[in-house]
Design an enzyme around this catalytic site. Sequence first.
Site, PDB file in Angstrom:
ATOM      1  N   HIS A  97       0.838  -1.206   0.000  1.00 30.80           N
ATOM      2  CA  HIS A  97       0.000   0.000   0.000  1.00 30.80           C
ATOM      3  C   HIS A  97       0.874   1.257   0.000  1.00 30.80           C
ATOM      4  O   HIS A  97       0.628   2.210  -0.749  1.00 30.80           O
ATOM      5  CB  HIS A  97      -0.886   0.052   1.262  1.00 30.80           C
ATOM      6  CG  HIS A  97      -1.950  -0.992   1.347  1.00 30.80           C
ATOM      7  ND1 HIS A  97      -2.179  -1.724   2.483  1.00 30.80           N
ATOM      8  CD2 HIS A  97      -2.880  -1.397   0.458  1.00 30.80           C
ATOM      9  CE1 HIS A  97      -3.190  -2.548   2.290  1.00 30.80           C
ATOM     10  NE2 HIS A  97      -3.630  -2.378   1.065  1.00 30.80           N
ATOM     11  N   LYS A 117     -17.142  -6.851   6.810  1.00 30.08           N
ATOM     12  CA  LYS A 117     -16.179  -7.770   7.426  1.00 30.08           C
ATOM     13  C   LYS A 117     -15.646  -7.180   8.736  1.00 30.08           C
ATOM     14  O   LYS A 117     -15.532  -5.966   8.883  1.00 30.08           O
ATOM     15  CB  LYS A 117     -15.051  -8.140   6.462  1.00 30.08           C
ATOM     16  CG  LYS A 117     -14.370  -6.996   5.771  1.00 30.08           C
ATOM     17  CD  LYS A 117     -13.421  -7.516   4.693  1.00 30.08           C
ATOM     18  CE  LYS A 117     -12.894  -6.358   3.858  1.00 30.08           C
ATOM     19  NZ  LYS A 117     -12.109  -6.731   2.724  1.00 30.08           N
ATOM     20  N   ARG A 150      -1.970  -6.543  -7.966  1.00 31.70           N
ATOM     21  CA  ARG A 150      -0.794  -7.356  -7.619  1.00 31.70           C
ATOM     22  C   ARG A 150      -0.606  -8.507  -8.595  1.00 31.70           C
ATOM     23  O   ARG A 150       0.501  -8.908  -8.895  1.00 31.70           O
ATOM     24  CB  ARG A 150      -0.949  -7.930  -6.206  1.00 31.70           C
ATOM     25  CG  ARG A 150      -0.861  -6.905  -5.117  1.00 31.70           C
ATOM     26  CD  ARG A 150      -1.395  -7.436  -3.829  1.00 31.70           C
ATOM     27  NE  ARG A 150      -2.816  -7.758  -3.967  1.00 31.70           N
ATOM     28  CZ  ARG A 150      -3.618  -8.096  -2.974  1.00 31.70           C
ATOM     29  NH1 ARG A 150      -3.134  -8.187  -1.757  1.00 31.70           N
ATOM     30  NH2 ARG A 150      -4.888  -8.356  -3.187  1.00 31.70           N
ATOM     31  N   SER A 181      -2.998  -7.580   3.407  1.00 33.85           N
ATOM     32  CA  SER A 181      -3.252  -7.360   4.840  1.00 33.85           C
ATOM     33  C   SER A 181      -3.691  -8.678   5.475  1.00 33.85           C
ATOM     34  O   SER A 181      -3.274  -9.014   6.585  1.00 33.85           O
ATOM     35  CB  SER A 181      -4.339  -6.307   5.029  1.00 33.85           C
ATOM     36  OG  SER A 181      -3.953  -5.091   4.463  1.00 33.85           O
TER      37      SER A 181
HETATM   38  O1  PNS Z   1      -9.175  -2.703   0.018  1.00 37.16           O
HETATM   39  P1  PNS Z   1     -10.472  -3.207  -0.523  1.00 37.16           P
HETATM   40  O2  PNS Z   1     -11.241  -3.916   0.556  1.00 37.16           O
HETATM   41  O3  PNS Z   1     -10.268  -4.057  -1.743  1.00 37.16           O
HETATM   42  O4  PNS Z   1     -11.324  -1.914  -0.965  1.00 37.16           O
HETATM   43  C1  PNS Z   1     -12.599  -2.062  -1.539  1.00 37.16           C
HETATM   44  C2  PNS Z   1     -13.277  -0.692  -1.713  1.00 37.16           C
HETATM   45  C3  PNS Z   1     -13.297   0.080  -0.410  1.00 37.16           C
HETATM   46  C4  PNS Z   1     -12.507   0.111  -2.739  1.00 37.16           C
HETATM   47  C5  PNS Z   1     -14.711  -0.960  -2.249  1.00 37.16           C
HETATM   48  O5  PNS Z   1     -15.325  -1.907  -1.433  1.00 37.16           O
HETATM   49  C6  PNS Z   1     -15.574   0.299  -2.278  1.00 37.16           C
HETATM   50  O6  PNS Z   1     -15.330   1.193  -3.060  1.00 37.16           O
HETATM   51  N1  PNS Z   1     -16.600   0.358  -1.412  1.00 37.16           N
HETATM   52  C7  PNS Z   1     -17.463   1.510  -1.273  1.00 37.16           C
HETATM   53  C8  PNS Z   1     -18.887   1.193  -1.708  1.00 37.16           C
HETATM   54  C9  PNS Z   1     -19.008   1.330  -3.209  1.00 37.16           C
HETATM   55  O7  PNS Z   1     -18.796   2.379  -3.778  1.00 37.16           O
HETATM   56  N2  PNS Z   1     -19.348   0.198  -3.848  1.00 37.16           N
HETATM   57  C10 PNS Z   1     -19.420   0.106  -5.280  1.00 37.16           C
HETATM   58  C11 PNS Z   1     -18.034  -0.169  -5.844  1.00 37.16           C
HETATM   59  S1  PNS Z   1     -18.081  -0.552  -7.521  1.00 37.16           S
END
Ligand code: PNS
Length: 176
Positions: free
Chosen positions: A23, A47, A96, A134
């Site tokens: 990150h 989660k 990744r 993580s």
């Molecule tokens: O680190 P992560 O868990 O892969 O991040 C995922 C994240 C936070 C980028 C994604 O879950 C998100 O954008 N959530 C916010 C809700 C949202 O906008 N959902 C539609 C995404 S297409």
Amino acid sequence: MQPKPDHVIAIYPGSFDPITSGHLDLIERGARLFDRLIVSILRNETKEPLFSVEERMEMLCDAIGHLSNVEVDCFNGLLVHYAASKEATVLLRGIRAVSDYEYELQMAHMNRRLAPGIETVCLMAREAHSFISSRLVKEVIALGGNIGGLVPPSVEQRLHERLHVSAESNRKAALR
Ligand code: PNS
């Protein structure tokens, strides 16, 4: 098509539970590409996180202290709504491996449909970071493995404290 803004603001969203070296590398590279980079933690995750949003924000702040155009925030709800509220035109994400690609592609398409003026920019993780997540870092340290270099040193310390793994047992495990 909107013209390029004079001041490009990017959001790097994620869970960051906790921030890893992968990150941090992406943040440093993003800081060189955009005028302002906001690293933002999703608040309403289903989660169960190991660290609270506030703890994760502290760890991020510690890690990005050397980057003057980077800040840390958190958000609720739709990412594109949050990005618009910050006048951001870029969503930064890291890839990744091929296994990340499908998920990122799906999110990028959905976000573009919701907000056509916001671009998703994906940077390829460095080879040396391509296996770090993580989730795996937490698993390894919980089982006594060595995570040196995989997370910033202050994060390693916090993980030790949270998971009650002594530095000594971790060192012994690394030598096994
Ligand atoms: O680190 P992560 O868990 O892969 O991040 C995922 C994240 C936070 C980028 C994604 O879950 C998100 O954008 N959530 C916010 C809700 C949202 O906008 N959902 C539609 C995404 S297409």
